[in-house]
Design a protein around this motif. Sequence first.
Motif, PDB file in Angstrom:
ATOM      1  N   ASN A 100      33.714 -39.159  25.090  1.00  0.00           N
ATOM      2  CA  ASN A 100      34.569 -38.491  26.065  1.00  0.00           C
ATOM      3  C   ASN A 100      33.881 -38.571  27.424  1.00  0.00           C
ATOM      4  O   ASN A 100      32.811 -39.181  27.539  1.00  0.00           O
ATOM      5  N   SER A 101      34.459 -37.956  28.439  1.00  0.00           N
ATOM      6  CA  SER A 101      33.872 -38.034  29.789  1.00  0.00           C
ATOM      7  C   SER A 101      32.501 -37.358  29.850  1.00  0.00           C
ATOM      8  O   SER A 101      31.656 -37.749  30.641  1.00  0.00           O
ATOM      9  N   ARG A 102      32.270 -36.350  29.012  1.00  0.00           N
ATOM     10  CA  ARG A 102      30.968 -35.674  28.978  1.00  0.00           C
ATOM     11  C   ARG A 102      29.913 -36.524  28.256  1.00  0.00           C
ATOM     12  O   ARG A 102      28.731 -36.423  28.536  1.00  0.00           O
ATOM     13  N   ASN A 103      30.372 -37.318  27.306  1.00  0.00           N
ATOM     14  CA  ASN A 103      29.484 -38.128  26.460  1.00  0.00           C
ATOM     15  C   ASN A 103      30.110 -39.515  26.283  1.00  0.00           C
ATOM     16  O   ASN A 103      30.722 -39.796  25.253  1.00  0.00           O
ATOM     17  N   PRO A 104      29.977 -40.383  27.303  1.00  0.00           N
ATOM     18  CA  PRO A 104      30.675 -41.660  27.263  1.00  0.00           C
ATOM     19  C   PRO A 104      30.018 -42.743  26.401  1.00  0.00           C
ATOM     20  O   PRO A 104      30.610 -43.805  26.194  1.00  0.00           O
ATOM     21  N   GLU A 105      28.826 -42.474  25.905  1.00  0.00           N
ATOM     22  CA  GLU A 105      28.115 -43.455  25.071  1.00  0.00           C
ATOM     23  C   GLU A 105      27.574 -42.760  23.823  1.00  0.00           C
ATOM     24  O   GLU A 105      27.181 -41.593  23.887  1.00  0.00           O
ATOM     25  N   PRO A 106      27.502 -43.484  22.701  1.00  0.00           N
ATOM     26  CA  PRO A 106      26.854 -42.884  21.527  1.00  0.00           C
ATOM     27  C   PRO A 106      25.356 -42.725  21.791  1.00  0.00           C
ATOM     28  O   PRO A 106      24.798 -43.418  22.653  1.00  0.00           O
ATOM     29  N   PRO A 107      24.701 -41.829  21.067  1.00  0.00           N
ATOM     30  CA  PRO A 107      23.266 -41.634  21.298  1.00  0.00           C
ATOM     31  C   PRO A 107      22.465 -42.859  20.858  1.00  0.00           C
ATOM     32  O   PRO A 107      22.901 -43.615  19.979  1.00  0.00           O
ATOM     33  N   ALA A 108      21.321 -43.054  21.467  1.00  0.00           N
ATOM     34  CA  ALA A 108      20.438 -44.164  21.094  1.00  0.00           C
ATOM     35  C   ALA A 108      20.109 -44.058  19.616  1.00  0.00           C
ATOM     36  O   ALA A 108      19.824 -42.977  19.104  1.00  0.00           O
ATOM     37  N   GLY A 109      20.200 -45.180  18.929  1.00  0.00           N
ATOM     38  CA  GLY A 109      19.881 -45.215  17.513  1.00  0.00           C
ATOM     39  C   GLY A 109      21.023 -44.825  16.590  1.00  0.00           C
ATOM     40  O   GLY A 109      20.857 -44.815  15.372  1.00  0.00           O
ATOM     41  N   TRP A 110      22.188 -44.521  17.144  1.00  0.00           N
ATOM     42  CA  TRP A 110      23.329 -44.117  16.322  1.00  0.00           C
ATOM     43  C   TRP A 110      23.907 -45.317  15.594  1.00  0.00           C
ATOM     44  O   TRP A 110      24.176 -46.348  16.207  1.00  0.00           O
ATOM     45  N   SER A 111      24.130 -45.177  14.292  1.00  0.00           N
ATOM     46  CA  SER A 111      24.724 -46.270  13.518  1.00  0.00           C
ATOM     47  C   SER A 111      25.967 -45.825  12.758  1.00  0.00           C
ATOM     48  O   SER A 111      26.544 -46.605  12.008  1.00  0.00           O
ATOM     49  N   GLY A 112      26.403 -44.582  12.953  1.00  0.00           N
ATOM     50  CA  GLY A 112      27.593 -44.078  12.275  1.00  0.00           C
ATOM     51  C   GLY A 112      28.868 -44.432  13.028  1.00  0.00           C
ATOM     52  O   GLY A 112      28.864 -45.244  13.963  1.00  0.00           O
ATOM     53  N   ALA A 113      29.951 -43.819  12.612  1.00  0.00           N
ATOM     54  CA  ALA A 113      31.265 -44.076  13.208  1.00  0.00           C
ATOM     55  C   ALA A 113      31.332 -43.555  14.642  1.00  0.00           C
ATOM     56  O   ALA A 113      30.741 -42.536  14.973  1.00  0.00           O
ATOM     57  N   VAL A 114      32.086 -44.287  15.459  1.00  0.00           N
ATOM     58  CA  VAL A 114      32.319 -43.900  16.853  1.00  0.00           C
ATOM     59  C   VAL A 114      33.828 -43.925  17.075  1.00  0.00           C
ATOM     60  O   VAL A 114      34.503 -44.897  16.720  1.00  0.00           O
ATOM     61  N   SER A 115      34.353 -42.849  17.658  1.00  0.00           N
ATOM     62  CA  SER A 115      35.771 -42.785  18.004  1.00  0.00           C
ATOM     63  C   SER A 115      35.899 -42.415  19.476  1.00  0.00           C
ATOM     64  O   SER A 115      34.923 -42.005  20.109  1.00  0.00           O
ATOM     65  N   ILE A 116      37.106 -42.577  20.005  1.00  0.00           N
ATOM     66  CA  ILE A 116      37.327 -42.324  21.436  1.00  0.00           C
ATOM     67  C   ILE A 116      38.781 -41.903  21.660  1.00  0.00           C
ATOM     68  O   ILE A 116      39.664 -42.265  20.875  1.00  0.00           O
ATOM     69  N   SER A 117      39.022 -41.166  22.732  1.00  0.00           N
ATOM     70  CA  SER A 117      40.371 -40.733  23.113  1.00  0.00           C
ATOM     71  C   SER A 117      40.945 -41.652  24.172  1.00  0.00           C
ATOM     72  O   SER A 117      40.242 -42.047  25.102  1.00  0.00           O
ATOM     73  N   CYS A 118      42.243 -41.953  24.047  1.00  0.00           N
ATOM     74  CA  CYS A 118      42.961 -42.754  25.038  1.00  0.00           C
ATOM     75  C   CYS A 118      44.205 -41.972  25.458  1.00  0.00           C
ATOM     76  O   CYS A 118      44.824 -41.289  24.641  1.00  0.00           O
ATOM     77  N   HIS A 119      44.550 -42.089  26.746  1.00  0.00           N
ATOM     78  CA  HIS A 119      45.685 -41.328  27.262  1.00  0.00           C
ATOM     79  C   HIS A 119      46.767 -42.202  27.881  1.00  0.00           C
ATOM     80  O   HIS A 119      47.788 -41.698  28.327  1.00  0.00           O
TER      81      HIS A 119
END
Length: 178
Positions: A77-96
């Motif tokens: 989201n706008s507060r957290n636009p990138e996954p954390p370093a070392g993250w290998s799990g699922a990533v989702s995002i919102s679209c408007h």
Amino acid sequence: MIIVITRPDFFEGEAAKIAQLLQSGRADLVHIRKPRASQSEVEQLLFSIPTELYSRLVLHDHHSLAIKYGLRGVHLNSRNPEPPAGWSGAVSISCHTLSELSECRRKPYAYMSLSPIFDSISKRGYRSAFSADDIAAARSQGLIDERVMALGGITFDKITEIKEMGFGGAMILGDAWR
């Protein structure tokens, strides 16, 4: 897929309600969205949820906790636009918008939400941004498919309609917490 998003505030019995939604099969995943919460407040909520459900939890904030506790995913989201370093799990995002959805489809997101599909239940004055023709055209262009979750004004009784529109599932906020 049915995804429930938490209310932005904390409330008594919330962890038990999250567990009940997941254990009863009413929700496949729960997104923990607490935009004003501290990391320790989110962590306290996690402590109150049975650990066997962690693989069905997604965080919108304090993504480092997803690594620490082995959660299923992080939501950008706008507060957290990138996954954390070392993250290998699922990533989702919102679209408007449909153009934003088109752009996001080029990335390896596990799923994307598109909103608002209907007038919002939880956000006053947040009206549907898409006509039935818009949705049908987006589906025929391959923009809406199993990787896209409908969000905005979604109730449990609209799941069949959402599937018929071509979405892979729905994200529910207001109706889950009434």
